[in-house]
Design a protein around this motif. Structure first.
Motif, PDB file in Angstrom:
ATOM      1  N   PHE A 116      43.434  49.570  34.527  1.00 64.23           N
ATOM      2  CA  PHE A 116      44.875  49.380  34.690  1.00 64.23           C
ATOM      3  C   PHE A 116      45.500  49.005  33.347  1.00 64.23           C
ATOM      4  N   THR A 117      46.638  49.590  33.054  1.00 62.81           N
ATOM      5  CA  THR A 117      47.428  49.162  31.898  1.00 62.81           C
ATOM      6  C   THR A 117      48.454  48.151  32.384  1.00 62.81           C
ATOM      7  N   ILE A 118      48.346  46.942  31.900  1.00 62.85           N
ATOM      8  CA  ILE A 118      49.212  45.860  32.389  1.00 62.85           C
ATOM      9  C   ILE A 118      50.583  45.955  31.726  1.00 62.85           C
ATOM     10  N   ARG A 119      51.592  45.828  32.539  1.00 68.40           N
ATOM     11  CA  ARG A 119      52.963  46.028  32.070  1.00 68.40           C
ATOM     12  C   ARG A 119      53.373  44.956  31.064  1.00 68.40           C
TER      13      ARG A 119
ATOM     14  N   ASP B 243      45.268  38.392  31.563  1.00 68.84           N
ATOM     15  CA  ASP B 243      44.417  37.278  31.996  1.00 68.84           C
ATOM     16  C   ASP B 243      44.778  36.805  33.403  1.00 68.84           C
ATOM     17  N   ASP B 244      46.049  36.901  33.761  1.00 68.74           N
ATOM     18  CA  ASP B 244      46.456  36.519  35.121  1.00 68.74           C
ATOM     19  C   ASP B 244      45.799  37.430  36.156  1.00 68.74           C
ATOM     20  N   VAL B 245      45.686  38.702  35.828  1.00 72.25           N
ATOM     21  CA  VAL B 245      45.064  39.653  36.753  1.00 72.25           C
ATOM     22  C   VAL B 245      43.575  39.335  36.898  1.00 72.25           C
TER      23      VAL B 245
ATOM     24  N   LYS C 187      44.657  45.993  28.847  1.00 76.02           N
ATOM     25  CA  LYS C 187      43.879  46.803  29.785  1.00 76.02           C
ATOM     26  C   LYS C 187      42.999  45.900  30.648  1.00 76.02           C
ATOM     27  N   VAL C 188      42.966  46.173  31.946  1.00 74.45           N
ATOM     28  CA  VAL C 188      42.073  45.451  32.853  1.00 74.45           C
ATOM     29  C   VAL C 188      41.182  46.472  33.541  1.00 74.45           C
ATOM     30  N   THR C 189      39.882  46.248  33.445  1.00 71.09           N
ATOM     31  CA  THR C 189      38.914  47.193  34.005  1.00 71.09           C
ATOM     32  C   THR C 189      38.226  46.595  35.230  1.00 71.09           C
ATOM     33  N   PHE C 190      38.252  47.350  36.322  1.00 69.37           N
ATOM     34  CA  PHE C 190      37.529  46.994  37.543  1.00 69.37           C
ATOM     35  C   PHE C 190      36.303  47.907  37.618  1.00 69.37           C
ATOM     36  N   LYS C 191      35.124  47.311  37.799  1.00 73.14           N
ATOM     37  CA  LYS C 191      33.908  48.106  37.960  1.00 73.14           C
ATOM     38  C   LYS C 191      33.306  47.862  39.343  1.00 73.14           C
ATOM     39  N   PHE C 192      32.767  48.925  39.911  1.00 75.02           N
ATOM     40  CA  PHE C 192      32.180  48.876  41.256  1.00 75.02           C
ATOM     41  C   PHE C 192      30.751  49.423  41.207  1.00 75.02           C
ATOM     42  N   LYS C 193      29.972  49.074  42.221  1.00 76.95           N
ATOM     43  CA  LYS C 193      28.600  49.561  42.307  1.00 76.95           C
ATOM     44  C   LYS C 193      28.552  51.057  42.589  1.00 76.95           C
ATOM     45  N   ALA C 194      29.584  51.555  43.255  1.00 72.11           N
ATOM     46  CA  ALA C 194      29.596  52.945  43.719  1.00 72.11           C
ATOM     47  C   ALA C 194      31.050  53.416  43.763  1.00 72.11           C
ATOM     48  N   PRO C 195      31.281  54.693  44.057  1.00 70.27           N
ATOM     49  CA  PRO C 195      32.670  55.174  44.178  1.00 70.27           C
ATOM     50  C   PRO C 195      33.499  54.267  45.080  1.00 70.27           C
ATOM     51  N   ALA C 196      34.712  53.964  44.616  1.00 70.90           N
ATOM     52  CA  ALA C 196      35.492  52.929  45.307  1.00 70.90           C
ATOM     53  C   ALA C 196      36.936  53.344  45.577  1.00 70.90           C
ATOM     54  N   GLU C 197      37.224  54.617  45.524  1.00 69.27           N
ATOM     55  CA  GLU C 197      38.613  55.057  45.667  1.00 69.27           C
ATOM     56  C   GLU C 197      39.290  54.574  46.958  1.00 69.27           C
ATOM     57  N   PRO C 198      38.594  54.555  48.110  1.00 71.17           N
ATOM     58  CA  PRO C 198      39.279  54.093  49.328  1.00 71.17           C
ATOM     59  C   PRO C 198      39.762  52.651  49.251  1.00 71.17           C
TER      60      PRO C 198
ATOM     61  N   ALA D 159      44.676  47.299  44.694  1.00 74.00           N
ATOM     62  CA  ALA D 159      45.841  47.582  43.859  1.00 74.00           C
ATOM     63  C   ALA D 159      47.146  47.258  44.569  1.00 74.00           C
ATOM     64  N   ASN D 160      47.171  47.416  45.882  1.00 75.45           N
ATOM     65  CA  ASN D 160      48.416  47.335  46.647  1.00 75.45           C
ATOM     66  C   ASN D 160      48.589  46.040  47.425  1.00 75.45           C
ATOM     67  N   GLN D 161      47.494  45.433  47.856  1.00 79.10           N
ATOM     68  CA  GLN D 161      47.629  44.330  48.803  1.00 79.10           C
ATOM     69  C   GLN D 161      47.314  42.952  48.243  1.00 79.10           C
ATOM     70  N   VAL D 162      46.873  42.894  47.025  1.00 79.31           N
ATOM     71  CA  VAL D 162      46.579  41.598  46.412  1.00 79.31           C
ATOM     72  C   VAL D 162      47.744  41.196  45.510  1.00 79.31           C
ATOM     73  N   GLY D 163      48.368  40.073  45.828  1.00 82.44           N
ATOM     74  CA  GLY D 163      49.441  39.558  44.984  1.00 82.44           C
ATOM     75  C   GLY D 163      48.849  38.825  43.785  1.00 82.44           C
ATOM     76  N   ILE D 164      49.320  39.170  42.604  1.00 79.33           N
ATOM     77  CA  ILE D 164      48.784  38.548  41.387  1.00 79.33           C
ATOM     78  C   ILE D 164      49.399  37.159  41.218  1.00 79.33           C
ATOM     79  N   ILE D 165      48.534  36.172  40.934  1.00 84.04           N
ATOM     80  CA  ILE D 165      48.981  34.775  40.822  1.00 84.04           C
ATOM     81  C   ILE D 165      48.953  34.337  39.360  1.00 84.04           C
ATOM     82  N   PRO D 166      49.782  33.339  38.993  1.00 79.62           N
ATOM     83  CA  PRO D 166      49.806  32.842  37.612  1.00 79.62           C
ATOM     84  C   PRO D 166      48.645  31.889  37.341  1.00 79.62           C
ATOM     85  N   LYS D 167      47.843  32.198  36.349  1.00 82.50           N
ATOM     86  CA  LYS D 167      46.691  31.356  36.013  1.00 82.50           C
ATOM     87  C   LYS D 167      47.135  29.952  35.641  1.00 82.50           C
TER      88      LYS D 167
END
Length: 572
Positions: free
Chosen positions: A120-123, A137-139, A172-183, A189-197
């Motif tokens: 993800f490219t953080i705005r 860092d908040d993400v 840039k924030v990188t998420f890595k998964f054990k296997a394909p994770a598109e679902p 990406a959509n349902q987690v509200g980002i909180i202030p550290k």
């Protein structure tokens, strides 16, 4: 009723182009195309700021409780008052538009070729409502806390989706998964509200993040909480909001309603302009009161009887009992009488039709005999379990006080079950009491509804995936029935790496367990209850412009609607 509790952010999820209902008259019907996530997206983002500021919207949406004035985005009982208003996700995914994405706190994203990592490219230029800068860092902090505190991981991203790391490098924030994770994109990406550290890393927010009240939330969203009492939440426009010129409306009033009736009266009179209500005889009661009163009910998920499958519950964990209930129900009558026909009858596969027709296995439903009521079969099953007219089965079901359509539906259910020898006691509970019992498994049967997703996978995973449940006495994130079947878990785990045709086959296999094990008993198909008044406010989502799920209880969709609404009188 409101889709709350159970719609746990979860409340809200579902993709598929729901061409549904009508904006102001006819019965709601729906159909959909399949959904999919794009492989990448990028945008400079920001709003156009094309309208003058001013105006207020008042929401009428029964919560069945007064407001606790808590805004913790990780608490399913209160996050519907926080996500979209105050807290925002990385990306918005439109359930009603084939999973189309809108960049939010991330201005873009790119999947790896194997779909097992995403960047993800953080705005840039986003500020928290207390003036501090929002950063990558908040993400990272948000998702790291979800790993450290499993109660925050409402979608089992670390335990079930295979998330292995979330790291930042510059913007840039990188998420890595054990296997394909598109679902899982819809969830993380959509349902987690980002909180202030800088807020959540100190004090009670750090020591008890799952239960912290978060009474004065600091977010990046379009509104901040101006004041809160048990009777009303007043939100005011965030003066430093990152979408230039937005939000247009300067205030949002959110009164607490304990019952549908006063909320419906406020909507009909125009006192409230945005509703998420069941209104009996809506054309006469609401639509006829003003040419500016409109409604639209797109179908998305299921309303269901949720039996407690935990072995400690000897009666409801008995398959024959659950089967007897499922066979005894006349779902068409429940739809017609309980929901005035606005919510279509559901089916035992758990697949919402016609929205997700390609995943629906009619032959399996017919072969099992669940395509129509069968009270003789229900009686046979009860006899096999030791019950008879001289020894009737007595069960109780919990529901939310004030949800008048659920009350009406359950009255029909009670009558139908009485016909096969089941005495049903209906327990109307205040929202908080209901939530506590539901989440902790302290019930025999519960009447419940969760949100859906881009495909039936999302709702079924909430309902059936064992990593979404918890032992009795502990909070389950969404699998409240305590259903656990390794074979079903394996099918869910295969879904992410499967091609589209195989995914359809997997959903049919998963739904076959809804027939075989009867872990949940759908009654009607849940729709987005949505009323809107256009006398002064414009920019509403409509059937022709379904830019977000329209009900005010849908999160984070509520934020999309709020940033599009504007006052006509303020433009003069």
């Amino acid at each position: 009723m409101r889709g709350s509790i159970t719609r746990i952010a979860v409340a809200a999820m579902a993709v598929g182009a729901l061409a549904a209902g009508c904006g102001g008259g006819d019965k709601p019907i729906g159909s959909a195309t399949s959904a999919g996530n794009p492989s990448s997206s990028a945008s400079t983002g920001g709003g156009s700021g094309q309208y003058k500021k001013g105006g207020t919207v008042t929401i009428a949406n029964v919560g069945g409780q007064t407001w606790p004035c808590q805004f913790n985005p990780f608490n399913p009982a209160v996050n519907q008052e926080a996500l979209g208003f105050v807290y925002e996700p990385l990306t918005f995914v439109n359930v009603l538009k084939a999973g189309a994405t809108t960049p939010m706190l991330a201005s873009g994203f790119t999947w790896s070729p194997k779909k097992d990592s995403i960047v993800f490219t953080i705005r840039d230029g986003v500020k928290w409502s207390d003036g501090q800068a929002f950063t990558a860092d908040d993400v990272v902090y948000t998702f790291t806390r979800m790993k450290e505190e499993p109660a925050l991981d409402l979608y089992s991203l670390w335990t079930g989706a295979g998330l292995t790391s979330v790291t930042a490098a510059g913007n840039k924030v990188t998420f890595k998964f054990k296997a394909p994770a598109e679902p899982y994109f819809f969830n993380f990406a959509n349902q987690v509200g980002i909180i202030p550290k800088h807020v959540w890393s100190t004090g009670e927010a750090a020591s008890k993040p799952a239960t912290w009240a978060d009474p004065k939330p600091v977010g990046t969203g379009p509104y901040t909480v101006e004041s809160c009492s048990s009777n009303n939440i007043s939100y005011v426009a965030n003066g430093t909001y990152w979408q230039a010129g937005k939000p247009y409306l300067q205030k949002v009033q959110y009164p607490a309603y304990l019952d549908n009736n006063p909320a419906n009266l406020d909507l009909a009179s125009g006192k409230a302009q945005w509703g998420g209500q069941y209104i009996p005889n809506i054309d006469n009661f609401y639509k006829s009161k003003s040419p500016e009163n409109n409604y639209w009910f797109p179908p998305t998920a299921n309303v269901a009887i949720v039996p407690n499958n935990d072995p400690s519950r000897k009666v409801t964990s008995n398959l024959a009992i659950r089967q007897a209930i499922a066979y005894a129900l006349d779902r068409e009558q429940i739809s017609k009488i309980g929901e005035s026909g606005y919510q279509p009858a559901a089916n035992q596969t758990g697949v919402v039709t016609p929205t997700f027709n390609k995943y629906f296995d009619q032959s399996a439903l017919t072969t099992a005999g669940y395509d129509k009521p069968n009270q003789d079969k229900a009686k046979q099953l009860l006899q096999s379990a030791g019950y008879s007219s001289s020894n009737p089965l007595k069960l109780s079901i919990i529901t939310v006080t004030g949800y008048t359509d659920w009350d009406a539906s359950l009255a029909v259910v009670k009558q139908q079950l009485a016909g096969v020898g089941i005495e049903l006691t209906i327990q109307d509970l205040q929202q908080q009491s209901y939530n506590q019992k539901l989440f902790n498994g302290d019930y025999d049967l519960a009447y419940s509804s969760q949100s859906g997703g881009p495909t039936p996978y999302y709702e079924l995973r909430q309902l059936l995936y064992s990593k979404n449940t918890a032992p009795i006495g502990k909070t389950a994130s969404s699998n409240y029935s305590r259903y656990s079947n390794p074979a079903v878990d394996k099918l869910f785990d295969q879904y992410a790496g499967a091609d589209p045709d195989t995914q359809v086959k997997l959903i049919k296999q998963i739904s076959s367990y809804m027939i075989k094990d009867v872990p949940v008993i759908p009654t009607t198909e849940s729709v987005d209850w949505y009323q809107y008044n256009t006398k002064d406010l414009a920019g509403w989502p409509t059937q022709d412009d379904p830019y977000a799920q329209p009900a005010p209880y849908n999160i984070p969709d509520v934020g999309q609607v709020l940033t599009n609404l504007y006052s006509k009188s303020a433009q003069k």
